[in-house]
Design a protein around this motif. Structure first.
Motif, PDB file in Angstrom:
ATOM      1  N   LEU A   1      29.829 -34.536  27.168  1.00 66.13           N
ATOM      2  CA  LEU A   1      30.418 -34.908  28.584  1.00 66.13           C
ATOM      3  C   LEU A   1      30.949 -33.264  29.414  1.00 66.13           C
ATOM      4  O   LEU A   1      31.305 -32.571  28.636  1.00 66.13           O
ATOM      5  CB  LEU A   1      31.818 -35.669  28.188  1.00 66.13           C
ATOM      6  CG  LEU A   1      31.749 -37.002  27.820  1.00 66.13           C
ATOM      7  CD1 LEU A   1      32.949 -37.546  27.604  1.00 66.13           C
ATOM      8  CD2 LEU A   1      30.949 -38.036  28.680  1.00 66.13           C
ATOM      9  N   GLY A   2      30.605 -33.677  30.658  1.00 67.99           N
ATOM     10  CA  GLY A   2      30.973 -32.422  31.746  1.00 67.99           C
ATOM     11  C   GLY A   2      31.956 -32.871  32.584  1.00 67.99           C
ATOM     12  O   GLY A   2      32.610 -34.082  32.384  1.00 67.99           O
ATOM     13  N   ASN A   3      32.136 -31.780  33.435  1.00 74.69           N
ATOM     14  CA  ASN A   3      33.226 -32.171  34.465  1.00 74.69           C
ATOM     15  C   ASN A   3      33.105 -33.318  35.187  1.00 74.69           C
ATOM     16  O   ASN A   3      34.026 -34.057  35.659  1.00 74.69           O
ATOM     17  CB  ASN A   3      33.366 -30.849  35.427  1.00 74.69           C
ATOM     18  CG  ASN A   3      32.262 -30.434  35.992  1.00 74.69           C
ATOM     19  OD1 ASN A   3      31.105 -30.201  35.131  1.00 74.69           O
ATOM     20  ND2 ASN A   3      32.145 -30.268  37.153  1.00 74.69           N
ATOM     21  N   HIS A   4      31.942 -33.992  35.771  1.00 71.45           N
ATOM     22  CA  HIS A   4      31.616 -35.155  36.293  1.00 71.45           C
ATOM     23  C   HIS A   4      31.625 -36.309  35.667  1.00 71.45           C
ATOM     24  O   HIS A   4      31.406 -37.389  36.152  1.00 71.45           O
ATOM     25  CB  HIS A   4      30.387 -34.740  37.270  1.00 71.45           C
ATOM     26  CG  HIS A   4      30.727 -33.682  38.223  1.00 71.45           C
ATOM     27  ND1 HIS A   4      31.312 -33.663  39.309  1.00 71.45           N
ATOM     28  CD2 HIS A   4      30.058 -32.556  38.336  1.00 71.45           C
ATOM     29  CE1 HIS A   4      31.571 -32.586  40.056  1.00 71.45           C
ATOM     30  NE2 HIS A   4      30.597 -31.763  39.367  1.00 71.45           N
ATOM     31  N   ASP A   5      31.737 -36.093  34.103  1.00 70.84           N
ATOM     32  CA  ASP A   5      31.139 -37.409  33.448  1.00 70.84           C
ATOM     33  C   ASP A   5      32.462 -37.873  32.751  1.00 70.84           C
ATOM     34  O   ASP A   5      32.357 -39.083  32.348  1.00 70.84           O
ATOM     35  CB  ASP A   5      30.515 -36.706  32.170  1.00 70.84           C
ATOM     36  CG  ASP A   5      29.163 -36.184  32.509  1.00 70.84           C
ATOM     37  OD1 ASP A   5      28.588 -36.501  33.883  1.00 70.84           O
ATOM     38  OD2 ASP A   5      28.681 -35.251  31.957  1.00 70.84           O
ATOM     39  N   ARG A   6      33.758 -37.573  33.190  1.00 74.29           N
ATOM     40  CA  ARG A   6      34.784 -38.193  32.315  1.00 74.29           C
ATOM     41  C   ARG A   6      35.541 -39.233  33.103  1.00 74.29           C
ATOM     42  O   ARG A   6      36.587 -39.876  32.693  1.00 74.29           O
ATOM     43  CB  ARG A   6      36.020 -37.008  32.081  1.00 74.29           C
ATOM     44  CG  ARG A   6      35.204 -35.893  31.111  1.00 74.29           C
ATOM     45  CD  ARG A   6      35.850 -34.922  30.686  1.00 74.29           C
ATOM     46  NE  ARG A   6      35.404 -33.633  29.919  1.00 74.29           N
ATOM     47  CZ  ARG A   6      35.303 -33.768  28.762  1.00 74.29           C
ATOM     48  NH1 ARG A   6      35.661 -34.884  28.236  1.00 74.29           N
ATOM     49  NH2 ARG A   6      34.640 -33.068  27.973  1.00 74.29           N
ATOM     50  N   GLY A   7      34.726 -39.745  34.002  1.00 71.97           N
ATOM     51  CA  GLY A   7      35.386 -40.992  34.936  1.00 71.97           C
ATOM     52  C   GLY A   7      35.129 -42.086  34.307  1.00 71.97           C
ATOM     53  O   GLY A   7      35.749 -43.147  34.745  1.00 71.97           O
ATOM     54  N   HIS A   8      34.150 -42.210  33.103  1.00 69.65           N
ATOM     55  CA  HIS A   8      33.905 -43.408  32.566  1.00 69.65           C
ATOM     56  C   HIS A   8      34.066 -43.260  31.096  1.00 69.65           C
ATOM     57  O   HIS A   8      34.415 -41.964  30.400  1.00 69.65           O
ATOM     58  CB  HIS A   8      32.225 -43.445  32.628  1.00 69.65           C
ATOM     59  CG  HIS A   8      31.831 -43.577  34.010  1.00 69.65           C
ATOM     60  ND1 HIS A   8      32.115 -44.761  34.851  1.00 69.65           N
ATOM     61  CD2 HIS A   8      31.042 -43.008  34.837  1.00 69.65           C
ATOM     62  CE1 HIS A   8      31.600 -44.756  35.954  1.00 69.65           C
ATOM     63  NE2 HIS A   8      31.084 -43.569  35.956  1.00 69.65           N
ATOM     64  N   SER A   9      34.241 -44.336  30.482  1.00 68.91           N
ATOM     65  CA  SER A   9      34.590 -44.316  28.861  1.00 68.91           C
ATOM     66  C   SER A   9      33.403 -44.026  27.920  1.00 68.91           C
ATOM     67  O   SER A   9      32.294 -44.163  28.549  1.00 68.91           O
ATOM     68  CB  SER A   9      34.909 -45.705  28.543  1.00 68.91           C
ATOM     69  OG  SER A   9      34.051 -46.537  28.619  1.00 68.91           O
ATOM     70  N   LEU A  10      33.647 -43.522  26.757  1.00 68.19           N
ATOM     71  CA  LEU A  10      32.419 -43.215  26.081  1.00 68.19           C
ATOM     72  C   LEU A  10      31.714 -44.662  25.804  1.00 68.19           C
ATOM     73  O   LEU A  10      30.404 -44.629  25.805  1.00 68.19           O
ATOM     74  CB  LEU A  10      33.110 -42.819  24.698  1.00 68.19           C
ATOM     75  CG  LEU A  10      33.711 -41.610  24.525  1.00 68.19           C
ATOM     76  CD1 LEU A  10      34.317 -41.419  23.088  1.00 68.19           C
ATOM     77  CD2 LEU A  10      33.056 -40.549  25.150  1.00 68.19           C
ATOM     78  N   ALA A  11      32.209 -45.721  25.708  1.00 72.30           N
ATOM     79  CA  ALA A  11      31.511 -46.965  25.691  1.00 72.30           C
ATOM     80  C   ALA A  11      30.400 -47.310  26.591  1.00 72.30           C
ATOM     81  O   ALA A  11      29.418 -47.653  26.626  1.00 72.30           O
ATOM     82  CB  ALA A  11      32.257 -48.280  25.413  1.00 72.30           C
ATOM     83  N   TRP A  12      30.825 -46.958  28.035  1.00 72.36           N
ATOM     84  CA  TRP A  12      30.224 -46.925  29.121  1.00 72.36           C
ATOM     85  C   TRP A  12      29.051 -46.212  29.118  1.00 72.36           C
ATOM     86  O   TRP A  12      27.663 -46.553  29.584  1.00 72.36           O
ATOM     87  CB  TRP A  12      31.220 -46.684  30.452  1.00 72.36           C
ATOM     88  CG  TRP A  12      30.273 -46.691  31.967  1.00 72.36           C
ATOM     89  CD1 TRP A  12      30.441 -47.968  32.538  1.00 72.36           C
ATOM     90  CD2 TRP A  12      29.455 -45.750  32.415  1.00 72.36           C
ATOM     91  NE1 TRP A  12      29.709 -48.060  33.493  1.00 72.36           N
ATOM     92  CE2 TRP A  12      29.002 -46.597  33.581  1.00 72.36           C
ATOM     93  CE3 TRP A  12      28.804 -44.715  32.108  1.00 72.36           C
ATOM     94  CZ2 TRP A  12      28.108 -46.190  34.617  1.00 72.36           C
ATOM     95  CZ3 TRP A  12      28.061 -44.175  32.995  1.00 72.36           C
ATOM     96  CH2 TRP A  12      27.619 -45.005  34.256  1.00 72.36           C
ATOM     97  N   TRP A  13      29.006 -45.009  28.722  1.00 70.20           N
ATOM     98  CA  TRP A  13      27.961 -44.043  28.483  1.00 70.20           C
ATOM     99  C   TRP A  13      26.946 -44.428  27.553  1.00 70.20           C
ATOM    100  O   TRP A  13      25.891 -44.435  27.689  1.00 70.20           O
ATOM    101  CB  TRP A  13      28.404 -42.602  28.488  1.00 70.20           C
ATOM    102  CG  TRP A  13      28.995 -41.867  29.462  1.00 70.20           C
ATOM    103  CD1 TRP A  13      30.247 -41.653  29.360  1.00 70.20           C
ATOM    104  CD2 TRP A  13      28.353 -41.550  30.651  1.00 70.20           C
ATOM    105  NE1 TRP A  13      30.556 -41.002  30.829  1.00 70.20           N
ATOM    106  CE2 TRP A  13      29.256 -40.946  31.452  1.00 70.20           C
ATOM    107  CE3 TRP A  13      27.195 -41.532  31.036  1.00 70.20           C
ATOM    108  CZ2 TRP A  13      29.040 -40.359  32.665  1.00 70.20           C
ATOM    109  CZ3 TRP A  13      26.875 -40.918  32.250  1.00 70.20           C
ATOM    110  CH2 TRP A  13      27.784 -40.505  33.113  1.00 70.20           C
ATOM    111  N   LEU A  14      27.354 -44.907  26.255  1.00 71.63           N
ATOM    112  CA  LEU A  14      26.495 -45.750  25.172  1.00 71.63           C
ATOM    113  C   LEU A  14      25.871 -46.977  25.852  1.00 71.63           C
ATOM    114  O   LEU A  14      24.510 -47.155  25.603  1.00 71.63           O
ATOM    115  CB  LEU A  14      27.211 -46.169  24.182  1.00 71.63           C
ATOM    116  CG  LEU A  14      28.050 -44.972  23.454  1.00 71.63           C
ATOM    117  CD1 LEU A  14      29.083 -45.441  22.132  1.00 71.63           C
ATOM    118  CD2 LEU A  14      26.695 -44.079  22.821  1.00 71.63           C
TER     119      LEU A  14
END
Length: 104
Positions: free
Chosen positions: A12-25
């Motif tokens: 995760l980077g500075n623009h990726d933290r608006g979503h949960s880990l589950a969302w990215w999975l």
């Protein structure tokens, strides 16, 4: 994501933290990390360049720096803008940073 080959691990980077880990999975990543990771005892993988001193046995493979390549023998910038939007293999990165006589 489904059209990309290989195992997809997001750090995760500075623009990726608006979503949960589950969302990215659910989007299609195989793994998601909130922190840098060490891969194959050689690659220090992070979103942005991390401090690396000359005694550390790692090469910091990172993104984040879009407009210019980050200089230093312990750093390798994989921002897609620098590589014609083409993924690089770890072998390509290793070959670029380790002299061929040291790889033997």
């Amino acid at each position: 994501m489904e059209r990309l080959n290989g195992y997809k691990h997001l750090i995760l980077g500075n623009h990726d933290r608006g979503h949960s880990l589950a969302w990215w999975l659910n989007v299609g990543f195989d793994e998601v990390s909130e922190h840098p990771i060490i891969y194959k005892n050689f690659f220090f993988l992070s979103h942005e360049p991390m401090y690396m001193n000359k005694h550390m046995p790692y090469v910091n493979v990172h993104g984040h720096i879009h407009g210019q390549k980050y200089a230093g023998v312990n750093y390798f910038n994989v921002c897609v803008e620098h590589w014609d939007y083409t993924p690089l293999t770890f072998e390509q990165i290793r070959d670029a940073v380790v002299p061929s006589e040291e790889q033997a």
